[in-house]
Design an enzyme around this catalytic site. Structure first.
Site, PDB file in Angstrom:
ATOM      1  N   ASP A   1       0.825  -1.203   0.000  1.00 57.83           N
ATOM      2  CA  ASP A   1       0.000   0.000   0.000  1.00 57.83           C
ATOM      3  C   ASP A   1       0.867   1.264   0.000  1.00 57.83           C
ATOM      4  OD1 ASP A   1      -2.280   1.498   0.058  1.00 57.83           O
ATOM      5  OD2 ASP A   1      -2.755   1.109   2.162  1.00 57.83           O
TER       6      ASP A   1
ATOM      7  N   ASN B   1       1.296   3.418  -2.909  1.00 59.72           N
ATOM      8  CA  ASN B   1       1.831   3.865  -4.205  1.00 59.72           C
ATOM      9  C   ASN B   1       1.306   5.254  -4.573  1.00 59.72           C
ATOM     10  OD1 ASN B   1       2.926   1.332  -4.377  1.00 59.72           O
ATOM     11  ND2 ASN B   1       1.511   0.571  -5.918  1.00 59.72           N
TER      12      ASN B   1
ATOM     13  N   HIS C   1       2.538   3.385  -9.001  1.00 61.11           N
ATOM     14  CA  HIS C   1       2.388   1.945  -9.265  1.00 61.11           C
ATOM     15  C   HIS C   1       3.605   1.407 -10.043  1.00 61.11           C
ATOM     16  CE1 HIS C   1      -1.489   2.114  -7.538  1.00 61.11           C
ATOM     17  NE2 HIS C   1      -2.075   2.764  -8.526  1.00 61.11           N
TER      18      HIS C   1
ATOM     19  N   ARG D   1     -11.664   2.201  -9.051  1.00 58.59           N
ATOM     20  CA  ARG D   1     -10.732   3.319  -9.298  1.00 58.59           C
ATOM     21  C   ARG D   1     -10.921   3.893 -10.708  1.00 58.59           C
ATOM     22  NH1 ARG D   1      -5.288   2.466  -5.900  1.00 58.59           N
ATOM     23  NH2 ARG D   1      -6.329   1.722  -4.036  1.00 58.59           N
TER      24      ARG D   1
ATOM     25  N   LEU E   1      11.375 -20.292  -4.658  1.00 64.20           N
ATOM     26  CA  LEU E   1      10.330 -19.393  -4.138  1.00 64.20           C
ATOM     27  C   LEU E   1       9.059 -19.444  -4.991  1.00 64.20           C
ATOM     28  CD1 LEU E   1       9.613 -16.805  -2.305  1.00 64.20           C
ATOM     29  CD2 LEU E   1      10.364 -15.486  -4.295  1.00 64.20           C
TER      30      LEU E   1
ATOM     31  N   LEU F   1      -7.110  -5.081   7.033  1.00 65.05           N
ATOM     32  CA  LEU F   1      -6.778  -6.222   6.166  1.00 65.05           C
ATOM     33  C   LEU F   1      -7.356  -6.091   4.763  1.00 65.05           C
ATOM     34  CD1 LEU F   1      -7.120  -9.197   8.680  1.00 65.05           C
ATOM     35  CD2 LEU F   1      -5.051  -8.013   7.946  1.00 65.05           C
TER      36      LEU F   1
HETATM   37  C1  FPP Z   1      -2.290   0.184  -3.191  1.00 64.97           C
HETATM   38  O1  FPP Z   1      -1.714   1.456  -3.131  1.00 64.97           O
HETATM   39  C2  FPP Z   1      -1.668  -0.542  -4.281  1.00 64.97           C
HETATM   40  C3  FPP Z   1      -2.343  -1.108  -5.315  1.00 64.97           C
HETATM   41  C4  FPP Z   1      -3.787  -1.087  -5.442  1.00 64.97           C
HETATM   42  C5  FPP Z   1      -1.601  -1.753  -6.412  1.00 64.97           C
HETATM   43  C6  FPP Z   1      -0.388  -2.489  -5.994  1.00 64.97           C
HETATM   44  C7  FPP Z   1       0.397  -2.869  -7.175  1.00 64.97           C
HETATM   45  C8  FPP Z   1       1.739  -2.839  -7.237  1.00 64.97           C
HETATM   46  C9  FPP Z   1       2.570  -2.477  -6.089  1.00 64.97           C
HETATM   47  C10 FPP Z   1       2.459  -3.261  -8.427  1.00 64.97           C
HETATM   48  C11 FPP Z   1       2.153  -4.676  -8.729  1.00 64.97           C
HETATM   49  C12 FPP Z   1       3.144  -5.262  -9.600  1.00 64.97           C
HETATM   50  C13 FPP Z   1       2.932  -6.359 -10.334  1.00 64.97           C
HETATM   51  C14 FPP Z   1       4.086  -6.963 -10.961  1.00 64.97           C
HETATM   52  C15 FPP Z   1       1.618  -6.953 -10.547  1.00 64.97           C
HETATM   53  P1  FPP Z   1      -2.624   2.727  -3.371  1.00 64.97           P
HETATM   54  O2  FPP Z   1      -2.604   3.061  -4.791  1.00 64.97           O
HETATM   55  O3  FPP Z   1      -3.983   2.481  -2.796  1.00 64.97           O
HETATM   56  O4  FPP Z   1      -1.871   3.809  -2.525  1.00 64.97           O
HETATM   57  P2  FPP Z   1      -2.528   5.021  -1.720  1.00 64.97           P
HETATM   58  O5  FPP Z   1      -3.292   4.391  -0.578  1.00 64.97           O
HETATM   59  O6  FPP Z   1      -1.352   5.785  -1.262  1.00 64.97           O
HETATM   60  O7  FPP Z   1      -3.401   5.777  -2.662  1.00 64.97           O
END
Ligand code: FPP
Length: 264
Positions: A38, A40, A55, A89, A149, A213
């Site tokens: 979480d 990004n 992301h 989203r 893994l 969660l």
């Molecule tokens: C939540 O952060 C994150 C996601 C919904 C996407 C997570 C995906 C990745 C980290 C990349 C995945 C990579 C592969 C290879 C599939 P948010 O966007 O909700 O963050 P915020 O709460 O700060 O807005």
């Protein structure tokens, strides 16, 4: 001279890191680590960048952490990449998130193969774009005989719908006489979940300071050690993973019982 100093400092840092890892490896390592990646969006916002830039950076962190997990001998790494709720989203963000597995695998699959990593997924793949499904299926096929893994991506995954689907399948098997109602127990129910071939997570990490969660592995996390940290996912590094594992190693897992020395 400056470069020499820098090089010396870097190799000294590496020695400290290697010592830390040796200490960690001397104790039990969590076999299955699950991560809610979480933060990004906030990472991007802090830099006045679009959310998708966060992301993209998050994907780079996935590469780094996969390598670290493999190096540490973690057996399964489950990553929450897209939830059943994430469809709410904005379209451009969903479209970008949907392309990420393909982007990730197009550059990283050869390394995953070389590193003996086995790719797997959980979630409803039917709603993913065909090209994403193809890339994921190709990676699963190419790595199916690897025994290192397990890199398990939760894609279009939601724990409640997983549980409801399991109940439907189980009740249909009961109706058909395949399963006796009296034989339903934890182990039997677990075998109807998408994680049937995996052990439950030993350690769950959630980044970005949120303490929930979010519909992730609700059944499987019953006895998992939880570790919440403030760092945003794109800033998550091997040091953060080590910190979480060190915390795990300091805990005593009792599964509702008592440890030997606690019994009088
Ligand atoms: C939540 O952060 C994150 C996601 C919904 C996407 C997570 C995906 C990745 C980290 C990349 C995945 C990579 C592969 C290879 C599939 P948010 O966007 O909700 O963050 P915020 O709460 O700060 O807005």
């Amino acid at each position: 001279m400056f470069n020499k100093m820098k090089l010396w400092k870097t190799s000294k840092d590496q020695d400290v890191q290697d010592d830390r890892i040796s200490q960690i490896l001397a104790h039990p390592i969590p076999e299955h680590v699950a991560i809610i990646m979480d933060g990004n969006g906030r990472w991007a916002k802090k830099r006045t960048l679009p959310r998708i830039a966060g992301h993209h950076e998050g994907m780079k962190t996935v590469k780094k952490i996969t390598k670290s997990a493999n190096r540490l001998g973690i057996k399964t790494l489950t990553l929450y990449a897209f939830s059943t709720e994430n469809w709410k989203r904005p379209k451009n963000e969903v479209d970008y998130l949907m392309k990420l597995p393909e982007q990730f695998l197009s550059s990283f699959l050869p390394e995953l193969i070389e590193e003996n990593v086995k790719v797997s997924t959980m979630g409803d793949m039917n709603r993913l774009p065909a090209s994403t499904r193809r890339a994921v299926d190709h990676a699963i096929e190419e790595t199916k005989d690897n025994d290192g893994l397990i890199l398990n991506f939760a894609l279009n995954y939601g724990s409640r719908s997983e549980i409801i689907d399991a109940i439907k399948d189980l009740s249909s098997d009961v109706k058909q006489g395949i399963i006796n109602e009296e034989d339903i127990d934890d182990e039997c129910f677990s075998s109807y979940l998408m994680t049937k071939s995996l052990n439950d997570p030993d350690l769950l990490i959630r980044t970005s300071g949120e303490l929930r969660l979010s519909n992730f592995m609700l059944w499987q996390l019953a006895y998992t050690e939880l570790y919440f940290m403030d760092v945003l996912w794109p800033d998550f590094s091997e040091e953060h993973l080590l910190e979480a594992i060190e915390s795990f190693q300091r805990r005593s897992r009792r599964y509702g019982g008592l440890l030997g020395e606690e019994i009088q």
